[in-house]
Structure formats: C-alpha cells, structure tokens
Design an enzyme around this catalytic site. Structure first.
Site, PDB file in Angstrom:
ATOM      1  N   SER A 146       0.648  -1.247  -0.150  1.00 58.22           N
ATOM      2  CA  SER A 146      -0.116   0.094   0.146  1.00 58.22           C
ATOM      3  C   SER A 146       0.820   1.271   0.006  1.00 58.22           C
ATOM      4  O   SER A 146       0.286   2.276  -0.432  1.00 58.22           O
ATOM      5  CB  SER A 146      -1.016   0.080   1.285  1.00 58.22           C
ATOM      6  N   LYS A 193     -12.219   0.106  -0.492  1.00 57.73           N
ATOM      7  CA  LYS A 193     -11.384   0.679  -1.358  1.00 57.73           C
ATOM      8  C   LYS A 193     -11.990   0.986  -2.695  1.00 57.73           C
ATOM      9  O   LYS A 193     -12.831   1.660  -3.084  1.00 57.73           O
ATOM     10  CB  LYS A 193      -9.911   0.363  -1.403  1.00 57.73           C
ATOM     11  N   HIS A 225      -5.405  -3.791  -1.956  1.00 57.91           N
ATOM     12  CA  HIS A 225      -5.639  -2.707  -3.030  1.00 57.91           C
ATOM     13  C   HIS A 225      -5.587  -3.115  -4.336  1.00 57.91           C
ATOM     14  O   HIS A 225      -5.392  -2.635  -5.359  1.00 57.91           O
ATOM     15  CB  HIS A 225      -4.170  -1.962  -2.803  1.00 57.91           C
TER      16      HIS A 225
HETATM   17  C1  LIG Z   1      -2.908  -3.676   2.335  1.00 57.23           C
HETATM   18  C2  LIG Z   1      -4.004  -3.467   3.342  1.00 57.23           C
HETATM   19  N1  LIG Z   1      -4.746  -4.285   3.953  1.00 57.23           N
HETATM   20  C3  LIG Z   1      -5.791  -4.128   4.639  1.00 57.23           C
HETATM   21  C4  LIG Z   1      -6.374  -2.998   4.729  1.00 57.23           C
HETATM   22  C5  LIG Z   1      -7.220  -2.640   5.483  1.00 57.23           C
HETATM   23  O1  LIG Z   1      -8.512  -2.386   4.825  1.00 57.23           O
HETATM   24  P1  LIG Z   1      -9.965  -1.659   5.341  1.00 57.23           P
HETATM   25  O2  LIG Z   1      -9.769  -0.497   5.131  1.00 57.23           O
HETATM   26  O3  LIG Z   1     -11.111  -2.281   4.671  1.00 57.23           O
HETATM   27  O4  LIG Z   1      -9.911  -2.098   6.761  1.00 57.23           O
HETATM   28  C6  LIG Z   1      -5.510  -1.803   4.153  1.00 57.23           C
HETATM   29  C7  LIG Z   1      -6.153  -0.372   4.308  1.00 57.23           C
HETATM   30  O5  LIG Z   1      -5.378   0.434   4.646  1.00 57.23           O
HETATM   31  C8  LIG Z   1      -4.400  -2.190   3.454  1.00 57.23           C
HETATM   32  O6  LIG Z   1      -3.727  -1.117   2.739  1.00 57.23           O
END
Ligand SMILES: Cc1ncc(COP(=O)(O)O)c(C=O)c1O
Length: 393
Positions: A182, A241, A210
C-alpha cells in the site's frame, strides 16, 4: 486535585510535533471524489482509495437507498446471533462466484478480515513467514495468534525459503504477503511465493486489499492477474477501497469459511454491516462485471500521471499500480511538499515514519478512474512548481 494519569500522552504528542510526525486530520466537506473540498479548499484529490469512483456511483447510491428503505439502517446484531440478513448471504455468494472460490465470509473491514483470520487459524505452536512490508492488520493478526513470527526482507523469496528450510517439517506454517503493497504500490511476487508454499507445505495467504477492483479480469485481484487461482488458500479483499463502501472478506474453501464463522473473533463479537453497505457492495460487483470501461479509465489515468511525474524527474519508487509515491526524504520535507501542494489545490497526503522508513517519507498519490485529464494535468503542474520550489527536482 486528581493528577491526570494520561499526562504522558501529551508528552508523546509534543515529541511527535518536534519530529514533524504530527498531522492534523484533513476534513472532507463534500463527497469522496476526484475533485472535492477538504478544509474549505477545492482540491484535486489524490489521496483516496476510491480507485473506480464507486463511492458516488449512481447504481451504488440507489442500491444503498433502496436497502435502507426495505430493511432499515442497522442489522442489530452480530452475524452469529440475529445479524445475518439475506443481503449478507447474497453478498458472500456473489463474492465467491466473483473470486472463483467455494465460499466467502464478509467482515466489517479489511483490517478485521486479516487480523481475525490469522489469529483464528494459528496458535502458539505455529509459524508465520511474513513480508516485512505487510499491512498492519496482518502484523496484529500474527501477534494475536501467538504464533512465532518470522519476517523476510521485502519480496525476498530466497530469504523466505531459507527461513522455511530451518523449520521442523511437521510444523504448521503460514506464508503471507500483500498482493499490492500500500505504500510503494509494488506487487507481491505471487508466482514464486505460491511455488514456495506448494513445495514446503505452507498455507498461502494473500491480502489483496489494494488489488480488488484494480488488477485481474473485472478487478478479481492479483491472484487472477498472475493466474494463481487454486494456488492461494486464503484470499483477503476489501470492500472499502475500489468497491467504494466498507468491509473486508475472506475467500477460500468451504472448511476455511465455516471455521471462520465459528472462530473469527470480529465475526463473532462485532455487529454486521448495515443493509445499505451490503447492498452497495452487491451493486459494485454488478458495476465491475458490466462496466469494464471504468477499470480501463483507471489504468489510462494511471499511465498518464506516472509518466508525467517521471518526466518531471521525481523519484516515484517501484510502483506497478495506481498508487504512486513521490519520495521526498525526511518527514519535514514530505510534510512541506504535501502542505504546499494543498495550498496549490492538490491533496496528496504525506506518509511518514513509522508507516514508512524515516528517510523514505513521501506523499502518496492515488489516481482514480474519475479524474479528468485536466485534473491530472493541473496536479502535475502543481507538482512541478512545488517540486522546484523545495528543491526536489
Ligand atoms: C494492504 C491493506 N490491507 C488491509 C487494509 C485494511 O482495509 P480496510 O480499510 O477495509 O480495513 C488496508 C487499508 O488500509 C490495506 O492497505
């Protein structure tokens, strides 16, 4: 008078301010979209994860409103008591079909999907082999599981193999990576990791937060992009997202999902999605299947913006996705870049330590399908001006 037992938190905050690590929250005053208003300023928004513009898509809006009319605003319970609505079951069935797996369980967020799954399927005698840049929710899940955590350098499959070779053959092992990282926007080396998992008997897990809606056919994610269906035992995706609403899910075989129904703590102990959210997510899957041109626009915009930044001479790291970091150096420089861009009408949030290494502070840009060429050119012009002013290019 009672002494404030939380006074030390104030001292911690002062220390963050001294290190340029303190940030005020930017307040969104309009809709979450490509051009919007934060802190009373009209800006080109390069900071959201709204890759496909679905937060304001008419089909999702309509589905959410109709579900609210038909079913009310809340589910009223955790899934395992009275909070499993027909909409939740329909969403899980549709996601399983989409991901080409036997079954799916939906969680309240991607964070709880990762943390709840890893902590449920492992215990203290097990081992996790985890990329050093995996998401915080994976790290927390590993800690909660009390399994031994072995971290390998970013994308270094050889190092992961050496760790696994040093472990007893019969020990249960989870090999885990993000599909898209991310902060840098690069991809996990899925084919090599799946081969390693196959050869060593590891459970293979990929967090595709992502990548959902961004990579693979109709946005099925990196597993589809790399042709790794049936090689990944546990896929995590997010509905927060590109899908434009809120939530996370785990995709895999029926045993995995039924086990998580019984043992994943966020599923057992936290209330399920409101009907509007579940209905909007179902509508988002319809958009992915029926409007593939949205994803094409995302990638056209991504290419245009990345090429523009590279032509200007910025260090944009190793991104392979619509996430493009602009590396500034230390946190003061990254904050300065972000603040000056904001004054110039472009919102690109600074990302600093501990989210990234101290000397790799950056602003992170995310292009969406709904940015116009004018939006993106406007942003590139602002990057050029500010980048020269502060000596980055
Ligand atoms: C790689 C990754 N996994 C999981 C998440 C968590 O997702 P959520 O925003 O749906 O809790 C994020 C969000 O920031 C992320 O970037």
């Amino acid at each position: 008078m009672r002494r404030d037992p939380l006074a030390y938190l104030g001292e911690e905050l002062d220390s963050l301010k001294k290190q340029n690590l303190y940030r005020n929250l930017r307040i969104l005053e309009g809709e979450q979209k490509a051009h919007t208003t934060f802190d009373h300023r009209s800006v080109v928004n390069l900071s959201s994860n709204n890759y496909l513009g679905l937060t304001t898509h008419p089909r999702l809006r309509k589905a959410a409103l109709e579900a609210t009319q038909a079913f009310g605003v809340g589910s009223g319970s955790v899934r395992t008591i009275a909070g499993t609505m027909s909409l939740h079951m329909e969403l899980e069935r549709r996601l399983a079909e989409f991901k080409k797996v036997e079954a799916v369980v939906v969680f309240q967020s991607g964070f709880t999907a990762n943390a709840g799954t890893v902590s449920a399927i492992l215990s203290k005698d097990d081992v996790v082999i985890s990329d050093e840049l995996n998401h915080a929710s994976i790290i927390d899940g590993c800690r909660l599981s009390r399994a031994t955590i072995k971290v390998f350098p970013h994308k270094d499959v050889g190092a992961a193999r050496r760790i696994i070779d040093g472990l007893p053959a019969g020990q249960r092992k989870l090999l885990i990576t993000d599909g898209v990282f991310s902060m840098d926007g690069d991809l996990g080396p899925l084919p090599a990791l799946c081969e390693l998992a196959d050869n060593t008997g590891c459970i293979m897990m990929v967090d595709d937060a992502h990548a959902s809606g961004v990579f693979g056919k109709n946005g099925r994610g990196t597993i589809d992009h790399f042709g790794m269906h049936s090689r990944v035992d546990i896929q995590v995706g997010t509905l927060s997202k590109a899908i434009g609403a809120l939530g996370g899910y785990v995709a895999g075989n029926r045993n995995l999902i039924e086990f998580l129904y019984h043992r994943a703590r966020p599923f057992l102990f936290s209330t399920s999605h409101p009907p509007a959210v579940a209905a909007a997510c179902i509508a988002a899957l319809d958009v992915l299947m029926e409007e593939p041109e949205v994803m094409e626009r995302l990638w056209e915009n991504t290419r245009f913006f990345k090429e523009g930044l590279a032509r200007l001479g910025f260090d944009t790291g190793i991104s392979e996705s619509p996430i493009t970091p602009v590396i500034a150096g230390d946190s003061a420089k990254a904050n300065q870049l972000s603040d000056r861009l904001f004054e110039a009408g472009v919102f690109a949030q600074a990302i600093v330590y501990p989210t990234v290494a101290r000397d790799r502070a950056r602003v992170r840009t995310i292009v969406t399908a709904t940015h116009t060429r004018d939006d993106l050119q406007y942003a590139l012009d602002a990057f050029a001006r500010v980048g020269r002013q502060i000596g980055l290019i």
